[in-house]
Design a protein around this motif. Structure first.
Motif, short mmCIF file in Angstrom:
data_model
loop_
_atom_site.label_atom_id
_atom_site.label_comp_id
_atom_site.label_asym_id
_atom_site.label_seq_id
_atom_site.Cartn_x
_atom_site.Cartn_y
_atom_site.Cartn_z
N ALA A 165 -1.62 2.81 -9.90
CA ALA A 165 -1.63 3.55 -8.46
C ALA A 165 -2.36 4.82 -8.72
O ALA A 165 -3.35 5.43 -7.84
CB ALA A 165 -0.36 3.78 -8.08
N LEU A 176 -3.05 9.20 -1.12
CA LEU A 176 -4.16 9.71 -0.38
C LEU A 176 -3.94 10.43 0.88
O LEU A 176 -4.94 10.93 1.40
CB LEU A 176 -4.97 8.14 0.10
CG LEU A 176 -5.59 7.39 -1.18
CD1 LEU A 176 -6.20 6.09 -0.66
CD2 LEU A 176 -6.55 8.16 -2.10
N GLU A 222 2.15 3.13 -2.46
CA GLU A 222 1.77 4.11 -3.36
C GLU A 222 0.55 4.83 -3.02
O GLU A 222 0.28 5.98 -2.98
CB GLU A 222 1.65 3.40 -4.92
CG GLU A 222 2.83 2.91 -5.22
CD GLU A 222 3.50 1.99 -4.95
OE1 GLU A 222 4.52 1.38 -5.24
OE2 GLU A 222 2.71 1.15 -3.83
N GLN A 223 -0.23 4.08 -2.22
CA GLN A 223 -1.73 4.67 -1.75
C GLN A 223 -1.42 5.63 -0.71
O GLN A 223 -2.24 6.51 -0.56
CB GLN A 223 -2.89 3.69 -1.73
CG GLN A 223 -2.93 2.70 -2.72
CD GLN A 223 -3.47 3.70 -3.94
OE1 GLN A 223 -4.34 4.88 -3.82
NE2 GLN A 223 -2.95 3.75 -5.13
N TRP A 237 0.88 -1.18 -0.14
CA TRP A 237 0.07 0.04 0.21
C TRP A 237 0.82 1.35 0.23
O TRP A 237 0.29 2.35 -0.09
CB TRP A 237 -0.85 -0.02 1.35
CG TRP A 237 -1.92 -1.11 1.28
CD1 TRP A 237 -1.71 -2.22 2.20
CD2 TRP A 237 -2.95 -0.97 0.41
NE1 TRP A 237 -2.85 -3.07 1.73
CE2 TRP A 237 -3.77 -2.56 0.83
CE3 TRP A 237 -3.75 -0.47 -0.58
CZ2 TRP A 237 -4.98 -2.98 0.03
CZ3 TRP A 237 -4.87 -0.79 -1.15
CH2 TRP A 237 -5.30 -2.08 -0.78
N ALA A 271 -6.20 5.67 -7.01
CA ALA A 271 -6.52 6.69 -6.03
C ALA A 271 -7.48 7.43 -6.40
O ALA A 271 -8.38 7.87 -5.43
CB ALA A 271 -5.21 7.34 -5.90
N GLN A 326 -3.80 -1.27 -7.07
CA GLN A 326 -3.30 -0.26 -6.01
C GLN A 326 -1.86 0.18 -6.38
O GLN A 326 -1.49 1.13 -6.10
CB GLN A 326 -3.65 -0.45 -4.89
CG GLN A 326 -2.62 -1.47 -4.08
CD GLN A 326 -3.18 -2.92 -4.18
OE1 GLN A 326 -3.86 -3.19 -5.07
NE2 GLN A 326 -2.53 -3.72 -3.25
#
Length: 276
Positions: free
Chosen positions: A263, A47, A42-43, A40, A267, A259
């Protein structure tokens, strides 16, 4: 709160590794079988400008201690509330789960709907019997222990099965997967036997869980990669039938982890879902 690096927390007397970034409404990210919170990264980056984003190594995976006793879907989903309580997260959260993490988040939502704002299920377990041979073999204990011996070549082969685009199977990711493979694997074996057999994912838990979730009509987004070699994209059609209220999205030329492979588009899709 951690500002980017991972941190440790004690939940039920056992150490848990997690990452906590950003501020705002809380988003909780749950990885798949045999994986870690790095899925996760990259998220977190994308985010965290608008949300508090928390990812975690599930008990027995990554660098988190195992639960006392066997690792099962029911016990992992029951562990999540205690983890959130220790972090002081009492308000309803946005839940995202990839693969096994999708099943864990669905089970958590079914049991604690008051703690969940919505669900994003990413190439999630729970929508069909078909699953990659390597995961079906987890049900065969003697053979699996041989297959799970850590090797760089095996780590590279695993990544080639996860990503459709070979450029994502970088040397850094291969090394990370190899290091992860050297961690204790008992929880992975127990989960494999809990959820499936050599013939595929068991129907009983899938049927019961989806029926409970459908009754709640919880806002849900189901996302899939069209070139998934772990859990085939035909499961997205099954998700539409099982959860007719859910929004769905198919990423073309994408494997088991949209994800990462998509990516930025992923998002933005999640942001749009939250805004809606």
């Amino acid at each position: 709160m951690s500002t980017g690096a991972t941190a440790e927390l004690v939940v039920g007397g056992r150490s848990v590794r997690y990452r906590d970034t950003g501020a705002g409404d809380t988003v909780v990210l749950v990885h798949g079988i045999g994986r870690s919170l790095e899925d996760w990264t990259e998220q977190h980056d994308l985010l965290s400008s608008d949300y508090r984003v928390i990812s975690v190594d599930l008990p027995g995976f990554g660098w988190s201690d195992r639960l006392e006793g066997p690792t099962t879907l029911k016990r992992l989903s029951a562990w999540l509330p205690a983890f959130l309580d220790e972090l002081g997260v009492t308000e309803p959260v946005h839940l995202l789960g990839n693969s096994l993490g999708g099943a864990v988040t669905m089970a958590f939502a079914a049991e604690h709907p008051e703690r969940v704002r919505d669900l994003v299920l990413v190439n999630s377990a729970g929508f069909g019997r078909e699953v990659a041979l390597g995961l079906r073999l987890l049900a065969l204990r003697p053979l699996t222990r041989v297959l799970l011996r850590p090797r760089r070549s095996s780590a590279a082969r695993t990544l080639r099965g996860i990503f459709h685009d070979p450029s994502f199977s970088t040397e850094e990711r291969v090394e990370q997967a190899y290091v992860l493979a050297q961690r204790p694997r008992e929880a992975m074996l127990e989960m494999g036997r809990d959820l499936g057999t050599v013939r595929g994912v068991r129907e009983g838990w899938r049927r019961d869980l989806l029926a409970r979730l459908a009754e709640q009509d919880l806002p849900t987004l189901v996302v899939w990669g069209a070139r998934d070699l772990i859990l085939p994209a035909v499961h997205l059609e099954a998700a539409k039938t099982a959860l007719p209220h859910a929004r769905t999205h198919l990423f073309l030329d994408t494997g088991h982890m949209p994800q990462i492979e998509q990516a930025e588009a992923f998002a933005e899709l999640v942001r749009d879902f939250y805004r809606g």
